[in-house]
Design a protein around this motif. Structure first.
Motif, mmCIF file in Angstrom:
data_model
loop_
_atom_site.group_PDB
_atom_site.id
_atom_site.type_symbol
_atom_site.label_atom_id
_atom_site.label_comp_id
_atom_site.label_asym_id
_atom_site.label_seq_id
_atom_site.Cartn_x
_atom_site.Cartn_y
_atom_site.Cartn_z
ATOM 1 N N PRO A 35 0.848 -1.192 0.000
ATOM 2 C CA PRO A 35 0.000 0.000 0.000
ATOM 3 C C PRO A 35 0.884 1.242 0.000
ATOM 4 O O PRO A 35 1.951 1.235 0.617
ATOM 5 C CB PRO A 35 -0.787 -0.130 1.302
ATOM 6 N N PRO A 36 0.489 2.337 -0.718
ATOM 7 C CA PRO A 36 1.320 3.532 -0.828
ATOM 8 C C PRO A 36 1.792 4.058 0.511
ATOM 9 O O PRO A 36 2.904 4.563 0.637
ATOM 10 C CB PRO A 36 0.393 4.530 -1.528
ATOM 11 N N SER A 37 0.958 3.945 1.555
ATOM 12 C CA SER A 37 1.331 4.490 2.855
ATOM 13 C C SER A 37 2.483 3.723 3.495
ATOM 14 O O SER A 37 3.184 4.231 4.357
ATOM 15 C CB SER A 37 0.118 4.484 3.785
ATOM 16 N N MET A 38 2.692 2.465 3.067
ATOM 17 C CA MET A 38 3.719 1.626 3.676
ATOM 18 C C MET A 38 4.950 1.479 2.799
ATOM 19 O O MET A 38 6.025 1.129 3.290
ATOM 20 C CB MET A 38 3.131 0.231 3.964
ATOM 21 N N ALA A 39 4.822 1.733 1.507
ATOM 22 C CA ALA A 39 5.917 1.486 0.573
ATOM 23 C C ALA A 39 6.856 2.682 0.473
ATOM 24 O O ALA A 39 6.484 3.811 0.762
ATOM 25 C CB ALA A 39 5.350 1.171 -0.808
ATOM 26 N N SER A 40 8.080 2.396 0.056
ATOM 27 C CA SER A 40 9.036 3.452 -0.290
ATOM 28 C C SER A 40 8.921 3.678 -1.791
ATOM 29 O O SER A 40 9.448 2.898 -2.596
ATOM 30 C CB SER A 40 10.460 3.013 0.092
ATOM 31 N N ASN A 41 8.205 4.721 -2.171
ATOM 32 C CA ASN A 41 7.880 4.964 -3.585
ATOM 33 C C ASN A 41 8.776 6.041 -4.190
ATOM 34 O O ASN A 41 9.009 7.091 -3.574
ATOM 35 C CB ASN A 41 6.420 5.394 -3.725
ATOM 36 N N SER A 42 9.236 5.770 -5.397
ATOM 37 C CA SER A 42 10.031 6.750 -6.149
ATOM 38 C C SER A 42 9.351 7.026 -7.481
ATOM 39 O O SER A 42 8.676 6.154 -8.045
ATOM 40 C CB SER A 42 11.439 6.223 -6.406
ATOM 41 N N ASP A 66 10.677 0.399 -3.074
ATOM 42 C CA ASP A 66 9.770 -0.734 -3.268
ATOM 43 C C ASP A 66 9.056 -0.627 -4.602
ATOM 44 O O ASP A 66 8.792 -1.634 -5.264
ATOM 45 C CB ASP A 66 8.731 -0.777 -2.137
ATOM 46 N N ASN A 67 8.716 0.604 -4.981
ATOM 47 C CA ASN A 67 8.030 0.847 -6.256
ATOM 48 C C ASN A 67 8.671 2.039 -6.967
ATOM 49 O O ASN A 67 9.084 3.006 -6.322
ATOM 50 C CB ASN A 67 6.549 1.174 -6.024
ATOM 51 N N VAL A 68 8.748 1.925 -8.259
ATOM 52 C CA VAL A 68 9.215 3.046 -9.089
ATOM 53 C C VAL A 68 8.144 3.346 -10.129
ATOM 54 O O VAL A 68 7.694 2.440 -10.845
ATOM 55 C CB VAL A 68 10.555 2.737 -9.784
ATOM 56 N N TYR A 69 7.762 4.615 -10.203
ATOM 57 C CA TYR A 69 6.764 5.061 -11.169
ATOM 58 C C TYR A 69 7.466 5.846 -12.293
ATOM 59 O O TYR A 69 7.839 7.002 -12.100
ATOM 60 C CB TYR A 69 5.738 5.980 -10.501
ATOM 61 N N ARG A 132 0.087 16.274 -8.416
ATOM 62 C CA ARG A 132 -1.009 15.352 -8.092
ATOM 63 C C ARG A 132 -0.486 13.926 -7.898
ATOM 64 O O ARG A 132 -0.900 13.218 -6.966
ATOM 65 C CB ARG A 132 -2.069 15.385 -9.204
ATOM 66 N N LEU A 133 0.428 13.500 -8.767
ATOM 67 C CA LEU A 133 0.970 12.143 -8.664
ATOM 68 C C LEU A 133 1.825 11.978 -7.412
ATOM 69 O O LEU A 133 1.780 10.929 -6.749
ATOM 70 C CB LEU A 133 1.799 11.819 -9.911
ATOM 71 N N LEU A 134 2.620 12.989 -7.108
ATOM 72 C CA LEU A 134 3.463 12.915 -5.914
ATOM 73 C C LEU A 134 2.601 12.752 -4.661
ATOM 74 O O LEU A 134 2.962 12.006 -3.733
ATOM 75 C CB LEU A 134 4.329 14.173 -5.807
ATOM 76 N N LYS A 135 1.461 13.452 -4.638
ATOM 77 C CA LYS A 135 0.538 13.330 -3.504
ATOM 78 C C LYS A 135 -0.148 11.960 -3.498
ATOM 79 O O LYS A 135 -0.159 11.248 -2.483
ATOM 80 C CB LYS A 135 -0.530 14.420 -3.586
ATOM 81 N N GLU A 136 -0.742 11.606 -4.639
ATOM 82 C CA GLU A 136 -1.562 10.392 -4.752
ATOM 83 C C GLU A 136 -0.745 9.140 -4.420
ATOM 84 O O GLU A 136 -1.234 8.237 -3.734
ATOM 85 C CB GLU A 136 -2.122 10.286 -6.169
ATOM 86 N N TRP A 137 0.498 9.106 -4.904
ATOM 87 C CA TRP A 137 1.310 7.899 -4.734
ATOM 88 C C TRP A 137 2.241 7.976 -3.523
ATOM 89 O O TRP A 137 3.027 7.069 -3.301
ATOM 90 C CB TRP A 137 2.127 7.644 -6.005
ATOM 91 N N PRO A 218 12.289 -2.095 -9.736
ATOM 92 C CA PRO A 218 11.164 -2.340 -8.832
ATOM 93 C C PRO A 218 9.865 -2.155 -9.601
ATOM 94 O O PRO A 218 9.795 -1.379 -10.548
ATOM 95 C CB PRO A 218 11.338 -1.256 -7.760
ATOM 96 N N PRO A 219 8.820 -2.865 -9.212
ATOM 97 C CA PRO A 219 7.561 -2.785 -9.964
ATOM 98 C C PRO A 219 6.895 -1.421 -9.816
ATOM 99 O O PRO A 219 7.187 -0.660 -8.888
ATOM 100 C CB PRO A 219 6.699 -3.878 -9.325
ATOM 101 N N VAL A 220 6.013 -1.134 -10.755
ATOM 102 C CA VAL A 220 5.157 0.039 -10.626
ATOM 103 C C VAL A 220 4.151 -0.244 -9.516
ATOM 104 O O VAL A 220 3.560 -1.324 -9.462
ATOM 105 C CB VAL A 220 4.418 0.329 -11.949
ATOM 106 N N GLY A 221 3.968 0.718 -8.641
ATOM 107 C CA GLY A 221 3.022 0.516 -7.555
ATOM 108 C C GLY A 221 1.587 0.742 -7.996
ATOM 109 O O GLY A 221 1.296 0.924 -9.181
ATOM 110 N N ASN A 222 0.694 0.730 -7.053
ATOM 111 C CA ASN A 222 -0.729 0.976 -7.306
ATOM 112 C C ASN A 222 -0.900 2.409 -7.809
ATOM 113 O O ASN A 222 -0.477 3.363 -7.155
ATOM 114 C CB ASN A 222 -1.512 0.764 -6.010
ATOM 115 N N VAL A 223 -1.515 2.579 -8.967
ATOM 116 C CA VAL A 223 -1.676 3.924 -9.536
ATOM 117 C C VAL A 223 -2.939 4.606 -9.018
ATOM 118 O O VAL A 223 -3.199 5.771 -9.342
ATOM 119 C CB VAL A 223 -1.688 3.892 -11.089
#
Length: 570
Positions: A35-42, A66-69, A132-137, A218-223
């Motif tokens: 989940p975005p709240s738990m992952a280290s997203n880039s 954990d995820n790269v967008y 918007r994406l930086l916030k959402e993800w 790393p996989p793309v996370g939940n969009v």
């Protein structure tokens, strides 16, 4: 706050809890995105730099994530269709360059998929979408390539300001050029060097490309609720259908760039002996250059990787050419123009540009259109402009010829008007290089030997006496005998009739008489140079208007005297 090129300074310090790490390992083992709240997203924001190799922003984004967008935003500023433009496309780009971009995006998406990822496309204002994406993800790290163009500088500052306030780590490395232009300017006391030699002396050796090869991302996370687009077609962008014969023969993408690079480097003797400005500008079936410029423009090919490959070839040969004429020299020229453009306010205009001579150019729309549409009556010039229109590319010497003809050589039309045409039609149109070359070729900056002019009749003939190039791009002159084809108005009417090309009917008469026009251009440039010298570069609009009136008055008197002499001779 922006993180430096080589190191990353964390903007938001936080220790990942062991529980989060355990959950990360658990979800990873199940191949499920956290989940975005738990992952280290880039998030890596592609603009140029449309490649996997030597991509520091992408390399940064993938580490400890954990995820790269991977994101690309289709910007209406560049892509919105403009039905009022002189050729199909947007207000800023013709279809050839737009098609090249779409091909590059398709290739990037394909490469990302092989690495377990994919390209996420969006359409709209880049700043609004990025925020918007930086916030959402809930992105914690943002990477994007540093860009020197004023438009992107403005976008980047807005995005960085938001990221800084939101505690997002930002990494914006210099990887589109060999050197960081800011470093060169700093070494030169805060001003860009205005000669190639001084630039090279300051620059030294460029940093090497990244040595690591990315084998997995790393996989793309939940969009979430974000609507992700596929790479559109020309038609889907709103440009309508496009015929195959209207498309440039040069395909876009990193795969094509590396293939073309390997092909060029395979001929080590050619690489070692490359010497600009030598080369055949009339060679079109097999161009006499690498044709790697569009791939460098879009960042499908890393200039640092290209530089390293050339050095590797040089090590295997006994001797090779050197800068400024060698292939390495061409990469240094590219960086030189980037550096000057980055450090010069109003680099893309005559007014307010401290490195540009102030010259009272003409604003003759008829002459501009004749030049742009390949209707000047000079076949060598017209064939080049038709190749530009059809292919979006032509040899550098061909570019020199038509730029000189439009400005200081014959028509005395403002270099900004020609720059706009090139900017629209070239697939390798590059803001810094295009403006720099027009400043150079119009003798407005960098180069001041205005008496050296490319002949619109004899220059092409020495490379292509049979005029194969002209016959290909101007089929109306296909049957014109070679002794007349470069100056078809000199052909007797019987010859024109036999060639099915009557000058003034099937093909235009010359818009100017070259000898007369070039002399007048030289006179005007000389007067303008003198004005700039006298005013120590501080030439006002009123000064230019005064000089324009004087030049036009002198030309009128000269024409009147010539007319009187002709009457006396009769």
């Amino acid at each position: 706050m922006e993180v430096g090129t080589r190191s990353a300074i964390t903007l938001c310090f936080g220790i990942r809890m062991r529980a989060s790490l355990s959950l990360s390992i658990f979800f990873s083992s199940l191949h499920v995105s956290l989940p975005p709240s738990m992952a280290s997203n880039s998030l890596v924001w592609f603009r140029k730099g449309l490649r996997i190799h030597d991509n520091p922003a992408l390399d940064y984004a993938r580490k400890d994530s954990d995820n790269v967008y991977p994101v690309f935003v289709l910007d209406p500023h560049y892509l919105e269709p403009d039905p009022t433009a002189f050729s199909p496309g947007s207000s800023l780009a013709g279809l050839n360059r737009i098609q090249f971009l779409l091909e590059s995006l398709n290739d990037l998406d394909s490469s990302l998929q092989k690495l377990g990822s994919r390209l996420l496309l969006f359409r709209g204002d880049p700043v609004e979408i990025l925020i918007r994406l930086l916030k959402e993800w809930r992105v914690k790290k943002l990477g994007f390539e540093f860009d020197t163009e004023p438009y992107y500088q403005s976008l980047d500052n807005k995005v960085k300001d938001y990221a800084s306030a939101a505690g997002i780590e930002v990494f914006s490395p210099v990887s589109h050029t060999l050197f960081n232009p800011a470093d060169i300017i700093h070494k030169n006391g805060g001003r860009p060097p205005l000669s190639y030699q001084s630039f090279v002396k300051l620059a030294g050796q460029p940093p090497p490309p990244l040595s690591t090869e990315i084998s997995l991302l790393p996989p793309v996370g939940n969009v979430g609720n974000c609507e992700v687009l596929g790479v559109p077609t020309i038609k889907e962008l709103g440009y309508g259908d496009i015929r195959q014969d209207d498309i440039s023969p040069f395909r876009g993408g990193e795969s094509e760039a590396l293939k073309r690079l390997r092909l060029s480097l395979s001929d080590k003797e050619w690489v070692a002996n490359f010497e600009k400005p030598k080369g055949d500008p009339s060679a079109f079936l097999k161009p006499a250059t690498t044709v790697l410029s569009p791939y460098l423009k879009f960042g499908c090919l890393s200039s640092r990787y290209f530089y390293q490959c050339l050095q590797d070839v040089y090590k295997t040969v006994k001797k090779h050419t050197s800068p400024p004429v060698s292939l390495v020299g061409q990469l240094l020229w590219r960086d030189f123009f980037y550096c000057v453009a980055f450090g010069t306010p109003n680099f893309d205009t005559m007014k307010g540009n401290r490195v540009c001579k102030q010259i009272p150019w003409n604003d003759d729309d008829e002459l501009l259109v004749a030049w742009r549409e390949g209707q000047t009556g000079y076949p060598w010039i017209d064939a080049i402009m038709i190749q530009l229109s059809k292919w979006g590319w032509m040899h550098h010497l061909a570019r020199h010829c038509v730029a000189c003809f439009l400005t200081r050589g014959d028509l005395f039309v403002h270099w900004e008007r020609g720059r706009d045409v090139f900017e629209r039609l070239l697939i390798d149109s590059d803001w810094a290089i295009n403006n720099g070359n027009w400043l150079w070729l119009s003798c407005s900056s960098f180069f001041y030997q205005y008496n050296r002019i490319y002949s619109p009749t004899s220059f092409g003939k020495k490379y292509d006496p049979d005029a194969k190039y002209i016959r290909h791009f101007l089929p109306v002159l296909q049957d014109m005998p070679k002794e007349y084809i470069y100056e078809p108005w000199t052909a007797p009417l019987a010859v024109q009739t036999k060639a099915n090309c009557i000058i003034g009917k099937d093909y235009p008469k010359p818009v100017v008489v070259h000898d007369t026009a070039s002399k007048e251009c030289k006179r005007r440039i000389a007067e303008a140079y003198e004005l700039n010298r006298r005013m120590d570069g501080s030439v006002t609009e009123e000064d230019l208007k005064g000089l324009r009136r004087k030049l036009e008055g002198d030309q009128h008197k000269s024409s009147k005297l010539l007319s009187q002499k002709r009457k006396l001779i009769r």
